[in-house]
Structure formats: structure tokens, C-alpha cells
Scaffold this motif. Structure first.
Motif, PDB file in Angstrom:
ATOM      1  N   LEU A 196       0.753  -1.095  -0.039  1.00 54.75           N
ATOM      2  CA  LEU A 196      -0.028  -0.039   0.077  1.00 54.75           C
ATOM      3  C   LEU A 196       0.745   1.324  -0.045  1.00 54.75           C
ATOM      4  CD1 LEU A 196      -2.585   1.153   0.259  1.00 54.75           C
ATOM      5  CD2 LEU A 196      -2.793   1.207   2.537  1.00 54.75           C
ATOM      6  N   GLU A 197       1.894   1.300   0.965  1.00 60.14           N
ATOM      7  CA  GLU A 197       2.763   2.168   0.790  1.00 60.14           C
ATOM      8  C   GLU A 197       3.553   2.697  -0.574  1.00 60.14           C
ATOM      9  OE1 GLU A 197       5.217   1.222   4.012  1.00 60.14           O
ATOM     10  OE2 GLU A 197       3.882   2.478   5.446  1.00 60.14           O
ATOM     11  N   ARG A 198       3.881   1.520  -1.156  1.00 65.10           N
ATOM     12  CA  ARG A 198       4.602   1.763  -2.316  1.00 65.10           C
ATOM     13  C   ARG A 198       3.662   2.244  -3.245  1.00 65.10           C
ATOM     14  NH1 ARG A 198       7.518  -3.151  -5.803  1.00 65.10           N
ATOM     15  NH2 ARG A 198       7.719  -2.269  -7.931  1.00 65.10           N
ATOM     16  N   LYS A 199       2.188   1.973  -3.447  1.00 64.23           N
ATOM     17  CA  LYS A 199       1.285   2.205  -4.562  1.00 64.23           C
ATOM     18  C   LYS A 199       1.097   3.875  -4.149  1.00 64.23           C
ATOM     19  CE  LYS A 199      -1.516  -1.232  -3.802  1.00 64.23           C
ATOM     20  NZ  LYS A 199      -2.784  -2.089  -4.197  1.00 64.23           N
ATOM     21  N   CYS A 200       0.999   4.066  -2.874  1.00 64.63           N
ATOM     22  CA  CYS A 200       0.531   5.568  -2.744  1.00 64.63           C
ATOM     23  C   CYS A 200       1.847   6.301  -3.012  1.00 64.63           C
ATOM     24  CB  CYS A 200       0.054   5.716  -1.260  1.00 64.63           C
ATOM     25  SG  CYS A 200      -1.451   4.975  -1.036  1.00 64.63           S
ATOM     26  N   ALA A 218      -6.652   3.760  12.287  1.00 59.22           N
ATOM     27  CA  ALA A 218      -5.614   4.254  13.166  1.00 59.22           C
ATOM     28  C   ALA A 218      -4.238   3.658  12.815  1.00 59.22           C
ATOM     29  CB  ALA A 218      -5.812   3.810  14.747  1.00 59.22           C
ATOM     30  N   ALA A 219      -3.973   2.457  12.482  1.00 58.84           N
ATOM     31  CA  ALA A 219      -2.733   1.651  12.043  1.00 58.84           C
ATOM     32  C   ALA A 219      -2.057   2.764  10.805  1.00 58.84           C
ATOM     33  CB  ALA A 219      -2.852   0.428  12.022  1.00 58.84           C
ATOM     34  N   LEU A 220      -3.040   2.979  10.019  1.00 59.40           N
ATOM     35  CA  LEU A 220      -2.850   3.580   8.541  1.00 59.40           C
ATOM     36  C   LEU A 220      -2.146   4.848   8.916  1.00 59.40           C
ATOM     37  CD1 LEU A 220      -3.431   3.295   5.472  1.00 59.40           C
ATOM     38  CD2 LEU A 220      -5.305   4.990   5.869  1.00 59.40           C
ATOM     39  N   ARG A 221      -2.908   5.536   9.561  1.00 57.10           N
ATOM     40  CA  ARG A 221      -2.263   6.889  10.051  1.00 57.10           C
ATOM     41  C   ARG A 221      -1.122   7.118  10.818  1.00 57.10           C
ATOM     42  NH1 ARG A 221      -5.024   8.363   5.722  1.00 57.10           N
ATOM     43  NH2 ARG A 221      -7.244   8.981   6.095  1.00 57.10           N
ATOM     44  N   GLU A 222      -1.005   5.997  11.739  1.00 55.68           N
ATOM     45  CA  GLU A 222       0.230   5.944  12.447  1.00 55.68           C
ATOM     46  C   GLU A 222       1.404   5.457  11.509  1.00 55.68           C
ATOM     47  OE1 GLU A 222      -0.441   2.775  15.480  1.00 55.68           O
ATOM     48  OE2 GLU A 222      -2.076   4.326  16.623  1.00 55.68           O
ATOM     49  N   ARG A 223       1.060   4.760  10.470  1.00 57.47           N
ATOM     50  CA  ARG A 223       2.379   4.495   9.456  1.00 57.47           C
ATOM     51  C   ARG A 223       2.472   5.978   8.551  1.00 57.47           C
ATOM     52  NH1 ARG A 223       3.756  -0.789   9.600  1.00 57.47           N
ATOM     53  NH2 ARG A 223       4.658  -0.592   7.840  1.00 57.47           N
ATOM     54  N   GLY A 224       1.880   7.020   8.796  1.00 56.48           N
ATOM     55  CA  GLY A 224       2.094   8.037   8.002  1.00 56.48           C
ATOM     56  C   GLY A 224       1.560   8.193   6.791  1.00 56.48           C
ATOM     57  N   ILE A 225       0.676   7.362   6.541  1.00 63.96           N
ATOM     58  CA  ILE A 225      -0.191   7.157   5.475  1.00 63.96           C
ATOM     59  C   ILE A 225      -1.473   8.157   5.423  1.00 63.96           C
ATOM     60  CG2 ILE A 225      -1.468   5.946   3.648  1.00 63.96           C
ATOM     61  CD1 ILE A 225       0.323   3.404   4.505  1.00 63.96           C
ATOM     62  N   VAL A 226      -1.450   9.254   4.880  1.00 63.33           N
ATOM     63  CA  VAL A 226      -2.467  10.397   5.269  1.00 63.33           C
ATOM     64  C   VAL A 226      -3.621  10.459   4.132  1.00 63.33           C
ATOM     65  CG1 VAL A 226      -0.888  11.376   6.700  1.00 63.33           C
ATOM     66  CG2 VAL A 226      -0.875  12.386   4.249  1.00 63.33           C
ATOM     67  N   HIS A 227      -3.535   9.692   3.009  1.00 63.19           N
ATOM     68  CA  HIS A 227      -4.349  10.019   1.810  1.00 63.19           C
ATOM     69  C   HIS A 227      -6.158   9.645   2.307  1.00 63.19           C
ATOM     70  CE1 HIS A 227      -0.634  10.281  -0.072  1.00 63.19           C
ATOM     71  NE2 HIS A 227      -0.412   8.922   0.230  1.00 63.19           N
ATOM     72  N   PRO A 228      -6.882  10.551   1.478  1.00 60.77           N
ATOM     73  CA  PRO A 228      -8.196  10.095   1.706  1.00 60.77           C
ATOM     74  C   PRO A 228      -8.497   8.542   1.780  1.00 60.77           C
ATOM     75  CG  PRO A 228      -7.994  11.892   0.226  1.00 60.77           C
ATOM     76  CD  PRO A 228      -6.708  11.328   0.419  1.00 60.77           C
ATOM     77  N   VAL A 229      -9.782   8.177   2.540  1.00 55.31           N
ATOM     78  CA  VAL A 229     -10.092   6.731   2.488  1.00 55.31           C
ATOM     79  C   VAL A 229     -11.570   6.737   2.366  1.00 55.31           C
ATOM     80  CG1 VAL A 229     -10.281   4.711   3.910  1.00 55.31           C
ATOM     81  CG2 VAL A 229      -8.140   5.964   4.117  1.00 55.31           C
ATOM     82  N   ARG A 230     -12.110   5.981   1.562  1.00 56.07           N
ATOM     83  CA  ARG A 230     -13.439   5.514   1.516  1.00 56.07           C
ATOM     84  C   ARG A 230     -13.503   4.108   1.914  1.00 56.07           C
ATOM     85  NH1 ARG A 230     -16.548   8.759  -1.239  1.00 56.07           N
ATOM     86  NH2 ARG A 230     -15.687  10.790  -2.341  1.00 56.07           N
ATOM     87  N   VAL A 231     -14.506   4.116   3.062  1.00 55.13           N
ATOM     88  CA  VAL A 231     -14.777   2.826   3.720  1.00 55.13           C
ATOM     89  C   VAL A 231     -16.038   2.349   2.869  1.00 55.13           C
ATOM     90  CG1 VAL A 231     -15.433   1.782   5.811  1.00 55.13           C
ATOM     91  CG2 VAL A 231     -13.883   3.560   5.840  1.00 55.13           C
ATOM     92  N   GLY A 232     -15.971   0.925   2.683  1.00 60.80           N
ATOM     93  CA  GLY A 232     -17.064   0.469   1.741  1.00 60.80           C
ATOM     94  C   GLY A 232     -17.905  -0.196   2.880  1.00 60.80           C
ATOM     95  N   VAL A 233     -19.366   0.024   2.710  1.00 60.09           N
ATOM     96  CA  VAL A 233     -20.371  -0.339   3.490  1.00 60.09           C
ATOM     97  C   VAL A 233     -21.634  -0.731   2.479  1.00 60.09           C
ATOM     98  CG1 VAL A 233     -21.176   1.873   3.452  1.00 60.09           C
ATOM     99  CG2 VAL A 233     -22.042   0.414   5.247  1.00 60.09           C
TER     100      VAL A 233
END
Length: 278
Positions: free
Chosen positions: A148-152, A180-195
Motif C-alpha cells: 500500500l505504501e509503495r502504491k501511494c 488508526a494503524a494506517l495513519r500511524e504509519r504516516g499514510i495520510v491519503h483520503p479513505v473511502r470505507v466500503g459499506v
């Protein structure tokens, strides 16, 4: 009541066959909303491009799925993307590996497609990639984060904007922990949560099984479904309430991506009622 207005910028997953239903409901959907168009077997690119053009004509942003392993050749991809840009004003796409067990062409995964350089040359500005709150069938946790980090990073380095989109799920606590884990890793991009939009319980169970989504008895219960009532219908109210109430500034930009398994009109109606209640 939830403190996060999570329905403000929702997006919808709309198959080519559901475009007439989208047209009928268009006046009730926020202008400029993002409409994801999945890549389904048995359809050709002409049908997908026509759907994207209609979505654009309705005043929405078409976002085409691009499954790397299903692309036969670089020439096919170039033709598809360039036509999408020219004929439907497409500026964003959702790049996934695809469910083909082996590549049908030059791309083994979504990373290789992104790094081919064709997207930015064709006029794509935003690239969606998959996030996996519930894990991945063939990658470890550390591998998932690395990929995920590489792609972003690759998307950003190519002058485009990354967007992270998750599969639909039924456990909001799992999503919150992953965010929370995503942001702790410094990945700050917008997220769309599937529902899932409101649908029959049996329909939800069928889609969950098809997509490998965890739907154990305990998770059904958290979602508000009783195993003894599989013939009823269920909406995402409890899931969205928990997700919205658990979000804070540290979680960054988070919106919903709705899979309208029970129909587009039903999902749009649910959004209207949820907003009125909240």
C-alpha cells in the motif's frame, strides 16, 4: 448521535446494468458525487465506456475499475484509458489486481500497472487503490502495508493523487483499528470505507461469501443481524453509527463508499433518512 458527517461525500458502486437506476435517482444524489463502475466479466469496454459517459452526463464523476490481471496488453489499456478520458471526461480510476488467478497480459498486479506510467500520460489525476482492514488472502500484514505504501508513493511521484478504498465489511471496530494503524504509519491519503446499502440479509450473506468478507455469527450480531432472521432486511445504521462516532481528527479524511446491493434507490433513500436522523 455521530459526530462525524460521514455521509456528506459518499460515493456509489454502480454496475453498467444499474445505470438506468442511477439515472432515475440522479436528482437525489449530490452533484459531482463519485460513481465507481466495476469491471465485470461478460461486458466489453464499449459498454463500460458508455456507462462512464452517462455518469458524466448526469453530473457525476465516473471512476472506472481497472483490473491489472485482466488487461490483455498495454495497447488495450492505452486505448481504454484514452477513450475514457476523451469520451467521458474520466480523470480518476480504481486500480486493482483483479480476481483472475493469473495475468492475462503484462500486469501481474496493480503496482506494475501504476508504474507503467500510462495513467498520468493519459490524463488521469486520481488513482484509487485497495485497503484491506480485514486482511488479505495471500499477503501478510507487513506485506500489505509495504504494498500500500509503495502504491501511494508511486502515484504521488507520478503527479497523481492517491485514494484508498476498502471492501465492504460488517465490523466498524475492525475498520477503526485499521484506520488508526494506517495513519500511524504516516499514510495520510483520503479513505473511502466500503459499506453495504440496505438489502435482504440473504443477499448480504451471498455477496459476503462471494467477496471473502468475514460474516461470522458474532459479526452479524454487531451489525444488527440475528442469525434467526435471515429472511429479513438490514441496513448499515449500526455500522455507520459506530464508525462515525469513533472517528476523530487523527483518522484524517474518511467517507463512505456504498455498495447498493438492495438497489440504488434504496441506498439513496437510506442516506436521506440517515442524514435527517443525524
Amino acid at each position: 448521535m455521530p459526530k462525524h458527517n460521514i455521509t456528506a461525500g459518499y460515493s456509489l458502486e454502480v454496475s453498467t446494468k444499474a445505470v438506468p437506476a442511477l439515472t432515475a435517482a440522479a436528482a437525489r444524489i449530490t452533484p459531482g458525487a463519485t460513481i465507481f463502475i466495476p469491471y465485470l466479466a461478460g461486458e466489453d469496454n464499449a459498454v463500460r465506456l458508455a456507462a462512464a459517459a452517462t455518469v458524466r452526463e448526469l453530473g457525476f464523476e465516473p471512476m472506472l475499475h481497472v483490473p491489472a490481471r485482466r488487461i490483455v496488453s498495454l495497447a488495450e489499456l492505452e486505448s481504454f484509458i484514452s477513450r475514457a478520458v476523451e469520451e467521458a471526461g474520466v480523470t480518476r480510476c480504481f486500480v486493482i489486481a483483479g480476481d483472475s488467478p493469473s495475468p492475462k497480459g503484462p500486469f501481474a498486479d496493480s503496482t506494475s500497472l501504476i508504474e507503467a506510467g500510462l495513467l498520468e500520460r493519459s490524463g488521469i489525476h486520481l488513482v484509487g487503490v485497495a485497503g484491506h482492514p480485514e486482511g488479505h488472502p495471500v499477503m501478510s500484514e507487513s506485506q500489505r502495508w509495504q504494498v500500500l505504501e509503495r502504491k501511494c508513493t508511486s502515484i504521488e511521484n507520478r503527479g497523481m493523487t492517491p485514494l484508498i478504498v476498502t471492501q465492504f465489511g460488517f465490523d466498524a471496530d475492525v475498520v477503526l483499528t485499521w484506520l488508526a494503524a494506517l495513519r500511524e504509519r504516516g499514510i495520510v491519503h483520503p479513505v473511502r470505507v466500503g459499506v453495504p446499502g440496505p438489502a435482504g440479509v440473504a443477499v448480504l450473506a451471498r455477496y459476503a461469501a462471494m467477496c471473502g468478507v468475514n460474516a461470522s455469527a458474532s459479526i452479524w450480531s454487531k451489525y444488527g443481524i440475528s442469525i434467526g432472521k435471515l429472511f429479513g432486511t438490514a441496513g448499515p445504521d449500526r455500522f455507520v453509527d459506530r464508525l462515525a462516532s469513533g472517528l476523530g481528527e487523527a483518522h484524517g479524511e474518511v467517507n463512505l463508499h456504498i455498495f447498493p446491493f438492495g438497489g440504488i434507490a434504496q441506498s439513496v433513500e437510506w442516506v436521506e433518512k440517515y442524514r435527517a436522523r443525524s
